[in-house]
Design a protein around this motif. Structure first.
Motif, PDB file in Angstrom:
ATOM      1  N   LEU A 397      72.298  35.238  47.153  1.00  0.00           N
ATOM      2  CA  LEU A 397      72.528  36.082  45.979  1.00  0.00           C
ATOM      3  C   LEU A 397      71.210  36.534  45.342  1.00  0.00           C
ATOM      4  O   LEU A 397      71.050  37.706  44.987  1.00  0.00           O
ATOM      5  N   VAL A 398      70.277  35.595  45.219  1.00  0.00           N
ATOM      6  CA  VAL A 398      68.969  35.938  44.655  1.00  0.00           C
ATOM      7  C   VAL A 398      68.243  36.932  45.570  1.00  0.00           C
ATOM      8  O   VAL A 398      67.593  37.872  45.096  1.00  0.00           O
ATOM      9  N   SER A 399      68.361  36.740  46.887  1.00  0.00           N
ATOM     10  CA  SER A 399      67.718  37.646  47.848  1.00  0.00           C
ATOM     11  C   SER A 399      68.272  39.057  47.735  1.00  0.00           C
ATOM     12  O   SER A 399      67.518  40.033  47.752  1.00  0.00           O
ATOM     13  N   VAL A 400      69.602  39.172  47.638  1.00  0.00           N
ATOM     14  CA  VAL A 400      70.226  40.493  47.508  1.00  0.00           C
ATOM     15  C   VAL A 400      69.754  41.178  46.222  1.00  0.00           C
ATOM     16  O   VAL A 400      69.425  42.375  46.218  1.00  0.00           O
ATOM     17  N   ALA A 401      69.718  40.413  45.129  1.00  0.00           N
ATOM     18  CA  ALA A 401      69.246  40.972  43.863  1.00  0.00           C
ATOM     19  C   ALA A 401      67.785  41.409  43.976  1.00  0.00           C
ATOM     20  O   ALA A 401      67.399  42.469  43.458  1.00  0.00           O
ATOM     21  N   TRP A 402      66.977  40.603  44.666  1.00  0.00           N
ATOM     22  CA  TRP A 402      65.556  40.938  44.801  1.00  0.00           C
ATOM     23  C   TRP A 402      65.356  42.155  45.697  1.00  0.00           C
ATOM     24  O   TRP A 402      64.462  42.979  45.443  1.00  0.00           O
ATOM     25  N   ILE A 403      66.175  42.291  46.745  1.00  0.00           N
ATOM     26  CA  ILE A 403      66.088  43.473  47.602  1.00  0.00           C
ATOM     27  C   ILE A 403      66.395  44.727  46.794  1.00  0.00           C
ATOM     28  O   ILE A 403      65.744  45.766  46.945  1.00  0.00           O
ATOM     29  N   GLY A 404      67.407  44.630  45.918  1.00  0.00           N
ATOM     30  CA  GLY A 404      67.717  45.757  45.036  1.00  0.00           C
ATOM     31  C   GLY A 404      66.552  46.107  44.134  1.00  0.00           C
ATOM     32  O   GLY A 404      66.216  47.283  43.955  1.00  0.00           O
ATOM     33  N   TYR A 405      65.900  45.063  43.582  1.00  0.00           N
ATOM     34  CA  TYR A 405      64.732  45.300  42.730  1.00  0.00           C
ATOM     35  C   TYR A 405      63.588  45.905  43.533  1.00  0.00           C
ATOM     36  O   TYR A 405      62.889  46.811  43.061  1.00  0.00           O
ATOM     37  N   GLU A 406      63.405  45.432  44.776  1.00  0.00           N
ATOM     38  CA  GLU A 406      62.326  45.937  45.625  1.00  0.00           C
ATOM     39  C   GLU A 406      62.535  47.415  45.953  1.00  0.00           C
ATOM     40  O   GLU A 406      61.585  48.212  45.937  1.00  0.00           O
ATOM     41  N   LEU A 407      63.785  47.786  46.255  1.00  0.00           N
ATOM     42  CA  LEU A 407      64.083  49.195  46.525  1.00  0.00           C
ATOM     43  C   LEU A 407      63.820  50.049  45.291  1.00  0.00           C
ATOM     44  O   LEU A 407      63.246  51.145  45.385  1.00  0.00           O
ATOM     45  N   TYR A 408      64.237  49.549  44.137  1.00  0.00           N
ATOM     46  CA  TYR A 408      63.996  50.275  42.885  1.00  0.00           C
ATOM     47  C   TYR A 408      62.492  50.391  42.615  1.00  0.00           C
ATOM     48  O   TYR A 408      61.998  51.447  42.202  1.00  0.00           O
ATOM     49  N   PHE A 409      61.765  49.301  42.850  1.00  0.00           N
ATOM     50  CA  PHE A 409      60.319  49.274  42.609  1.00  0.00           C
ATOM     51  C   PHE A 409      59.614  50.320  43.464  1.00  0.00           C
ATOM     52  O   PHE A 409      58.780  51.090  42.977  1.00  0.00           O
ATOM     53  N   ASN A 410      59.948  50.359  44.763  1.00  0.00           N
ATOM     54  CA  ASN A 410      59.295  51.299  45.671  1.00  0.00           C
ATOM     55  C   ASN A 410      59.687  52.741  45.371  1.00  0.00           C
ATOM     56  O   ASN A 410      58.867  53.653  45.500  1.00  0.00           O
ATOM     57  N   ALA A 411      60.973  52.950  44.993  1.00  0.00           N
ATOM     58  CA  ALA A 411      61.435  54.305  44.720  1.00  0.00           C
ATOM     59  C   ALA A 411      60.837  54.855  43.421  1.00  0.00           C
ATOM     60  O   ALA A 411      60.563  56.062  43.317  1.00  0.00           O
ATOM     61  N   SER A 412      60.638  53.982  42.451  1.00  0.00           N
ATOM     62  CA  SER A 412      60.125  54.433  41.153  1.00  0.00           C
ATOM     63  C   SER A 412      58.602  54.456  41.088  1.00  0.00           C
ATOM     64  O   SER A 412      58.032  54.876  40.079  1.00  0.00           O
ATOM     65  N   ASP A 413      57.936  54.016  42.156  1.00  0.00           N
ATOM     66  CA  ASP A 413      56.472  53.958  42.138  1.00  0.00           C
ATOM     67  C   ASP A 413      55.903  54.523  43.444  1.00  0.00           C
ATOM     68  O   ASP A 413      55.250  53.805  44.206  1.00  0.00           O
ATOM     69  N   PRO A 414      56.155  55.793  43.746  1.00  0.00           N
ATOM     70  CA  PRO A 414      55.700  56.358  45.024  1.00  0.00           C
ATOM     71  C   PRO A 414      54.186  56.435  45.153  1.00  0.00           C
ATOM     72  O   PRO A 414      53.657  56.462  46.267  1.00  0.00           O
ATOM     73  N   LEU A 415      53.475  56.457  44.032  1.00  0.00           N
ATOM     74  CA  LEU A 415      52.014  56.588  44.067  1.00  0.00           C
ATOM     75  C   LEU A 415      51.294  55.262  43.803  1.00  0.00           C
ATOM     76  O   LEU A 415      50.095  55.242  43.551  1.00  0.00           O
ATOM     77  N   SER A 416      52.052  54.153  43.846  1.00  0.00           N
ATOM     78  CA  SER A 416      51.479  52.809  43.692  1.00  0.00           C
ATOM     79  C   SER A 416      50.769  52.621  42.355  1.00  0.00           C
ATOM     80  O   SER A 416      49.743  51.937  42.278  1.00  0.00           O
ATOM     81  N   GLU A 417      51.316  53.209  41.299  1.00  0.00           N
ATOM     82  CA  GLU A 417      50.723  53.023  39.984  1.00  0.00           C
ATOM     83  C   GLU A 417      50.930  51.600  39.468  1.00  0.00           C
ATOM     84  O   GLU A 417      50.184  51.127  38.612  1.00  0.00           O
ATOM     85  N   LEU A 418      51.942  50.899  39.995  1.00  0.00           N
ATOM     86  CA  LEU A 418      52.215  49.520  39.584  1.00  0.00           C
ATOM     87  C   LEU A 418      51.639  48.531  40.591  1.00  0.00           C
ATOM     88  O   LEU A 418      52.213  47.478  40.853  1.00  0.00           O
ATOM     89  N   TRP A 419      50.497  48.870  41.159  1.00  0.00           N
ATOM     90  CA  TRP A 419      49.907  48.065  42.230  1.00  0.00           C
ATOM     91  C   TRP A 419      49.570  46.647  41.794  1.00  0.00           C
ATOM     92  O   TRP A 419      49.544  45.731  42.616  1.00  0.00           O
ATOM     93  N   GLN A 420      49.319  46.416  40.503  1.00  0.00           N
ATOM     94  CA  GLN A 420      48.956  45.075  40.043  1.00  0.00           C
ATOM     95  C   GLN A 420      50.127  44.100  40.119  1.00  0.00           C
ATOM     96  O   GLN A 420      49.924  42.887  40.095  1.00  0.00           O
ATOM     97  N   ARG A 421      51.364  44.627  40.211  1.00  0.00           N
ATOM     98  CA  ARG A 421      52.539  43.766  40.324  1.00  0.00           C
ATOM     99  C   ARG A 421      53.103  43.728  41.738  1.00  0.00           C
ATOM    100  O   ARG A 421      54.041  42.989  42.006  1.00  0.00           O
ATOM    101  N   ALA A 422      52.567  44.535  42.631  1.00  0.00           N
ATOM    102  CA  ALA A 422      53.129  44.661  43.973  1.00  0.00           C
ATOM    103  C   ALA A 422      53.044  43.360  44.772  1.00  0.00           C
ATOM    104  O   ALA A 422      53.863  43.121  45.661  1.00  0.00           O
ATOM    105  N   TRP A 423      52.071  42.501  44.466  1.00  0.00           N
ATOM    106  CA  TRP A 423      51.910  41.264  45.230  1.00  0.00           C
ATOM    107  C   TRP A 423      53.116  40.346  45.070  1.00  0.00           C
ATOM    108  O   TRP A 423      53.404  39.516  45.958  1.00  0.00           O
ATOM    109  N   ILE A 424      53.845  40.488  43.975  1.00  0.00           N
ATOM    110  CA  ILE A 424      55.002  39.616  43.730  1.00  0.00           C
ATOM    111  C   ILE A 424      56.086  39.848  44.773  1.00  0.00           C
ATOM    112  O   ILE A 424      56.831  38.922  45.127  1.00  0.00           O
ATOM    113  N   ILE A 425      56.187  41.078  45.303  1.00  0.00           N
ATOM    114  CA  ILE A 425      57.214  41.396  46.295  1.00  0.00           C
ATOM    115  C   ILE A 425      57.066  40.499  47.519  1.00  0.00           C
ATOM    116  O   ILE A 425      58.036  39.892  47.998  1.00  0.00           O
TER     117      ILE A 425
END
Length: 513
Positions: A397-425
């Motif tokens: 369940l946590v994995s499915v939720a995290w995959i959803g967050y990961e898809l949202y993260f990548n879709a909302s940040d196409p230019l890697s402006e949130l690069w300081q948080r990307a390591w958490i993925i």
């Protein structure tokens, strides 16, 4: 494949080998790289830094080294030999938030290069890229110009370094506006450095994470080793499999930490260490999933062996290892830029499908194992597997939720402006795998009484649906005859025990159960 990857490996040193320019609007550009960079801790008013190592500590910069532009012979012949400047190529460094300052959008124009009409406003010079300068922000887009002279086919960019005084995602573009320079190529390299080393900002915190998770694996390995030695007489086969996963995890995390540390100090990724780390990671992922699968099937608890399905389990493991190894090699030995290409997406799909196969098979096997234990009334083992099932369900369940967050993260940040948080993925999946391993170590820890979860002879009296489903028609008949004879023996045993249970002690009842 490794030859191709070897050409791409460059770490924070971006190599260019006769790269060509691409047309966009009325300009031609080549993307020289993009990385997340932290601001320098020690600011310098001089943009050119000395080359000694002691002067770059605490400083963040982009350095241009051996950059050479080569135009075609036809283009050079069209120029006047007496002319000093017969072609212009510009290197532009900008933070991603300043991207709107490149081009004529603020002049209500879609042009990127200045035209005679736009130059009338005095905002740009003909033949140059339009850059909106802000006098109050000296850290805005920076422009470095290199000119061809006379009929020369080559020109070298001056060796210079741009100091980074503002934290952000930086892009480098080489551009020219003159259509007569079509066919021009670029060679050389640029060096990108953060205040604490050459590790890209997107990966800097991963090095710290790998160091901490290495210590966590070491602590888990020490705990497991002490229990292993203390109860070595009661060790079952499953304990050796768990030990192998712990050992692989320790090696993988240690290799990643040293690989990142070397990357940070030298600016290049050592291919040998990287390949070893990737391989250990792929083996650990495969063995971990196989461990979850065989535990779910009741191996060592409900059944002594996997029987006829061993080949299917091994085949799935081999396929997963190949797919995972290919994905990790491309991801870690591929492009240095802080974004992933279509190749990675193509390789992610097989791994995702195989993970889905593992999940379905694991929960299907768990359902059968729980049913068998409930029928036998093996309450200790049933409780053990219920805890294991709950832990797996929560992780899914946590994995499915995290995959959803990961898809949202990548879709909302196409230019890697949130690069300081990307390591958490990436760190999340490593941490989740470690926590699942801790759960297995706790539930199946070696003890002086392994009969609470170990396989016992009572399983001989049970019907194995998976084994029979793999046999032919005659096999089913034989299994049916065997089942009937087993049931008769079991009935006689139960009748005998019912007549004599008053003479048995409590301990003997437990052993017989």
């Amino acid at each position: 494949m490794l030859v191709y990857l070897n050409r791409l490996v460059g770490a924070s040193i971006h190599e260019y080998q006769n790269e060509t320019f691409i047309r966009r609007s009325n300009s031609f550009f080549f993307h020289g790289g993009s990385e997340g960079l932290y601001a320098s801790r020690l600011h310098s008013h001089n943009e050119k830094l000395a080359s000694e190592d002691k002067t770059i500590d605490g400083k963040s910069f982009i350095r241009f080294e051996s950059i050479t532009f080569r135009r075609t012979k036809e283009s050079a012949e069209m120029k006047n030999e007496m002319q000093q400047r017969t072609g212009l190529v510009e290197a532009i460094v900008l933070e991603v938030r300043d991207r709107e300052k490149i081009g004529g959008s603020y002049l209500n124009s879609e042009a990127i290069c200045c035209t005679p009409q736009l130059s009338k406003h005095g905002s740009c010079k003909v033949g140059e890229v339009i850059i909106q300068q802000n006098p109050d922000n000296p850290d805005g887009p920076k422009r470095m110009q290199t000119f061809f002279e006379g009929k020369n086919e080559e020109t070298n960019m001056e060796l210079q370094t741009i100091e980074i005084n503002s934290t952000g995602m930086y892009y480098l573009y080489f551009m020219f506006c003159d259509p007569e320079l079509v066919g021009t190529s670029i060679s050389g390299r640029t060096v990108w450095r953060n205040p604490d080393g050459y590790l890209p900002g997107k990966m800097a915190r991963l090095m710290i994470f790998f160091g901490l998770i290495s210590l966590a694996y070491l602590v888990l390995g020490l705990f497991w080793f002490l229990r292993f030695v203390q109860y070595w007489k009661d060790i079952i086969q499953l304990h050796y499999h768990i030990s192998a996963v712990i050992g692989l995890g320790m090696c993988e995390m240690a290799l990643w930490y040293f690989e990142y540390a070397n990357f940070n100090s030298t600016g290049t990724r050592p291919m040998g260490i990287t390949i070893w780390a990737v391989s250990f990671g792929a083996v650990k992922k495969t063995v971990s999933r196989l461990l979850l699968l065989v535990v779910s099937m009741g191996y060592g608890v409900v059944r002594p062996t996997l029987g006829g399905i061993t080949s299917k389990v091994l085949l799935l493991g081999v396929i997963y290892f190949v797919a995972s190894e290919a994905l990790e090699l491309v991801e870690h030995l591929g492009n240095i830029n802080d974004f992933s290409g279509k190749t990675r997406l193509f390789l992610v799909l097989p791994v995702a499908l195989l993970d889905a196969c593992f999940i379905l098979w694991i929960f299907s096997s768990l359902s059968k194992t729980l049913e068998k234990l409930q029928i036998r009334r093996s309450m200790a083992k049933l409780e053990l597997y219920r805890k294991f099932t709950n832990a797996l369900a929560v992780s899914v369940l946590v994995s499915v939720a995290w995959i959803g967050y990961e898809l949202y993260f990548n879709a909302s940040d196409p230019l890697s402006e949130l690069w300081q948080r990307a390591w958490i993925i990436s760190a999340f999946w490593v941490l989740l795998a470690y926590l699942l391993l801790v759960v297995i170590c706790v539930l199946w820890a070696p003890s002086h009484n392994p009969t609470g979860y170990a396989y016992s002879e009572e399983t001989v009296d049970d019907f194995d649906e998976e084994a029979i489903s793999l046999t032919g028609g005659s096999g089913v008949k034989v299994a049916g005859i065997d089942l009937a004879s087993k049931l008769e023996r079991k009935e006689r045993k139960l009748s005998f025990s019912a007549d004599h249970h008053v003479f048995l002690g409590e301990d003997e009842e437990d052993k017989r159960e």
